[in-house]
Design an enzyme around this catalytic site. Structure first.
Site, PDB file in Angstrom:
ATOM      1  N   ARG A 218      31.004  36.861  49.699  1.00 37.51           N
ATOM      2  CA  ARG A 218      31.198  36.835  48.442  1.00 37.51           C
ATOM      3  C   ARG A 218      31.437  35.205  48.189  1.00 37.51           C
ATOM      4  NH1 ARG A 218      35.660  41.321  47.155  1.00 37.51           N
ATOM      5  NH2 ARG A 218      36.802  39.585  45.626  1.00 37.51           N
TER       6      ARG A 218
ATOM      7  N   ARG B 147      34.035  39.216  56.247  1.00 37.20           N
ATOM      8  CA  ARG B 147      33.486  40.025  55.227  1.00 37.20           C
ATOM      9  C   ARG B 147      32.375  40.007  54.906  1.00 37.20           C
ATOM     10  NH1 ARG B 147      37.620  42.572  50.630  1.00 37.20           N
ATOM     11  NH2 ARG B 147      37.012  40.471  49.377  1.00 37.20           N
TER      12      ARG B 147
ATOM     13  N   ARG C 195      46.275  44.825  37.361  1.00 39.11           N
ATOM     14  CA  ARG C 195      47.194  43.290  38.224  1.00 39.11           C
ATOM     15  C   ARG C 195      47.975  42.961  37.773  1.00 39.11           C
ATOM     16  NH1 ARG C 195      41.488  42.582  41.126  1.00 39.11           N
ATOM     17  NH2 ARG C 195      41.548  41.317  43.048  1.00 39.11           N
TER      18      ARG C 195
ATOM     19  N   ARG D  41      44.014  33.741  45.820  1.00 38.52           N
ATOM     20  CA  ARG D  41      43.996  34.650  45.244  1.00 38.52           C
ATOM     21  C   ARG D  41      45.734  35.863  45.862  1.00 38.52           C
ATOM     22  NH1 ARG D  41      38.774  36.642  48.146  1.00 38.52           N
ATOM     23  NH2 ARG D  41      38.861  38.685  47.028  1.00 38.52           N
TER      24      ARG D  41
ATOM     25  N   LYS E 280      41.151  48.353  49.828  1.00 40.90           N
ATOM     26  CA  LYS E 280      40.674  48.769  48.453  1.00 40.90           C
ATOM     27  C   LYS E 280      39.359  49.286  48.280  1.00 40.90           C
ATOM     28  CE  LYS E 280      42.906  46.078  45.621  1.00 40.90           C
ATOM     29  NZ  LYS E 280      42.779  44.608  46.586  1.00 40.90           N
TER      30      LYS E 280
HETATM   31  P1  AMP Z   1      38.191  41.238  43.250  1.00 49.94           P
HETATM   32  O1  AMP Z   1      37.416  41.561  44.170  1.00 49.94           O
HETATM   33  O2  AMP Z   1      39.751  43.289  42.885  1.00 49.94           O
HETATM   34  O3  AMP Z   1      39.357  41.095  44.872  1.00 49.94           O
HETATM   35  O4  AMP Z   1      39.057  40.738  42.354  1.00 49.94           O
HETATM   36  C1  AMP Z   1      37.772  39.605  42.516  1.00 49.94           C
HETATM   37  C2  AMP Z   1      38.279  38.701  41.299  1.00 49.94           C
HETATM   38  O5  AMP Z   1      37.830  39.508  39.840  1.00 49.94           O
HETATM   39  C3  AMP Z   1      39.251  38.603  40.794  1.00 49.94           C
HETATM   40  O6  AMP Z   1      40.158  37.229  41.929  1.00 49.94           O
HETATM   41  C4  AMP Z   1      39.878  38.174  40.207  1.00 49.94           C
HETATM   42  O7  AMP Z   1      39.348  36.804  39.638  1.00 49.94           O
HETATM   43  C5  AMP Z   1      38.987  38.779  38.779  1.00 49.94           C
HETATM   44  N1  AMP Z   1      39.219  40.058  38.447  1.00 49.94           N
HETATM   45  C6  AMP Z   1      39.040  41.346  38.738  1.00 49.94           C
HETATM   46  N2  AMP Z   1      40.283  42.178  38.652  1.00 49.94           N
HETATM   47  C7  AMP Z   1      40.529  42.107  37.809  1.00 49.94           C
HETATM   48  C8  AMP Z   1      42.280  41.678  36.918  1.00 49.94           C
HETATM   49  N3  AMP Z   1      42.931  43.429  36.589  1.00 49.94           N
HETATM   50  N4  AMP Z   1      42.751  40.806  36.298  1.00 49.94           N
HETATM   51  C9  AMP Z   1      42.488  40.152  36.072  1.00 49.94           C
HETATM   52  N5  AMP Z   1      41.753  39.292  36.458  1.00 49.94           N
HETATM   53  C10 AMP Z   1      40.805  40.165  37.658  1.00 49.94           C
END
Ligand code: AMP
Length: 216
Positions: free
Chosen positions: A158, A126, A87, A169, A15
């Protein structure tokens, strides 16, 4: 013309890569909630301190906090690309309400469809550069020394890209985010993109959908 695109998909579906590329291509802002939260963690802001452990465990931040963040991000922007938000179903409903309030609507939702096995493989490979921030995949980019091919600095994972957190996740995705696929399908906004080709192939599928939509 207002253009609002949402990217949905399991962690590691690509994404971020595709959403950032589309943002450059269409010259409209990229809003990635994961990036926003990580920036806050790095800068040790009150929000960052509050969410750090949740991110490290792979759990979701509460809806209220996330909706507040998005409200501030989108209120003055006509067109944008969302990556990582919504989400949960409550977040999606809140987004609808906010957009209604601002007189905007979603153009379409791209669902990047990728298998669990593929995302696990991708995520564990990654890495990003500690200095220039560019992202790499150790396999695809054929990097063996964990040094940035652009600037030579160290490449790091990360903190939530490890096997343990990834399991959580994926489980959070299945229970809380996957229902959004049907949510947007019912609204006739969902565009399913097979997310298992090269980044170029996937991007060209996305562009094809957009050009069809632009011609209508
Ligand atoms: P991502 O980079 O999109 O994989 O997000 C990394 C982490 O940020 C996720 O595993 C969640 O802990 C948090 N996070 C990001 N976006 C959201 C969201 N819309 N709602 C809740 N937690 C989020």
């Amino acid at each position: 013309m207002s253009r609002i695109f949402v990217f949905l998909g399991i962690p590691g579906a690509g994404k971020g890569t595709q959403a950032k590329r589309l943002s450059n291509d269409l010259n409209i802002p990229y809003i990635g909630t994961g990036d926003i939260l990580r920036r806050n963690v790095q800068e040790k802001t009150p929000l960052g301190l509050k969410v750090k452990e949740l991110l490290d465990r792979g759990e979701l931040v509460d809806d209220e906090t996330m909706i507040e963040i998005i409200k501030n991000e989108i209120k003055n922007t006509d067109s944008f690309i969302l990556d990582g938000f919504p989400r949960t179903v409550p977040q999606a409903k809140a987004l609808d309400n906010l957009l209604n309030e601002f007189g905007k609507k979603i153009s379409c939702v791209f669902f990047l469809d990728v298998s669990d096995q593929e995302v696990i493989k991708r995520i564990l490979a990654r890495y990003s550069c500690v200095s220039c921030g560019k992202e790499f995949n150790l396999y695809l980019d054929e990097i063996s020394d964990k040094k940035c091919p652009v600037c030579g600095s160290e490449l790091k994972q990360r903190s939530d890209d490890n096997e343990q957190t990834l399991k959580e996740r994926i489980s959070q995705y299945r229970t809380k985010t996957q229902p959004l696929v049907d949510f947007y399908r019912q609204k006739d906004l969902l565009k399913v993109i097979r997310g298992e080709g090269s980044p170029d192939e996937i991007f060209s599928q996305i562009k094809k959908v957009i050009s069809r939509y632009d011609n209508n």
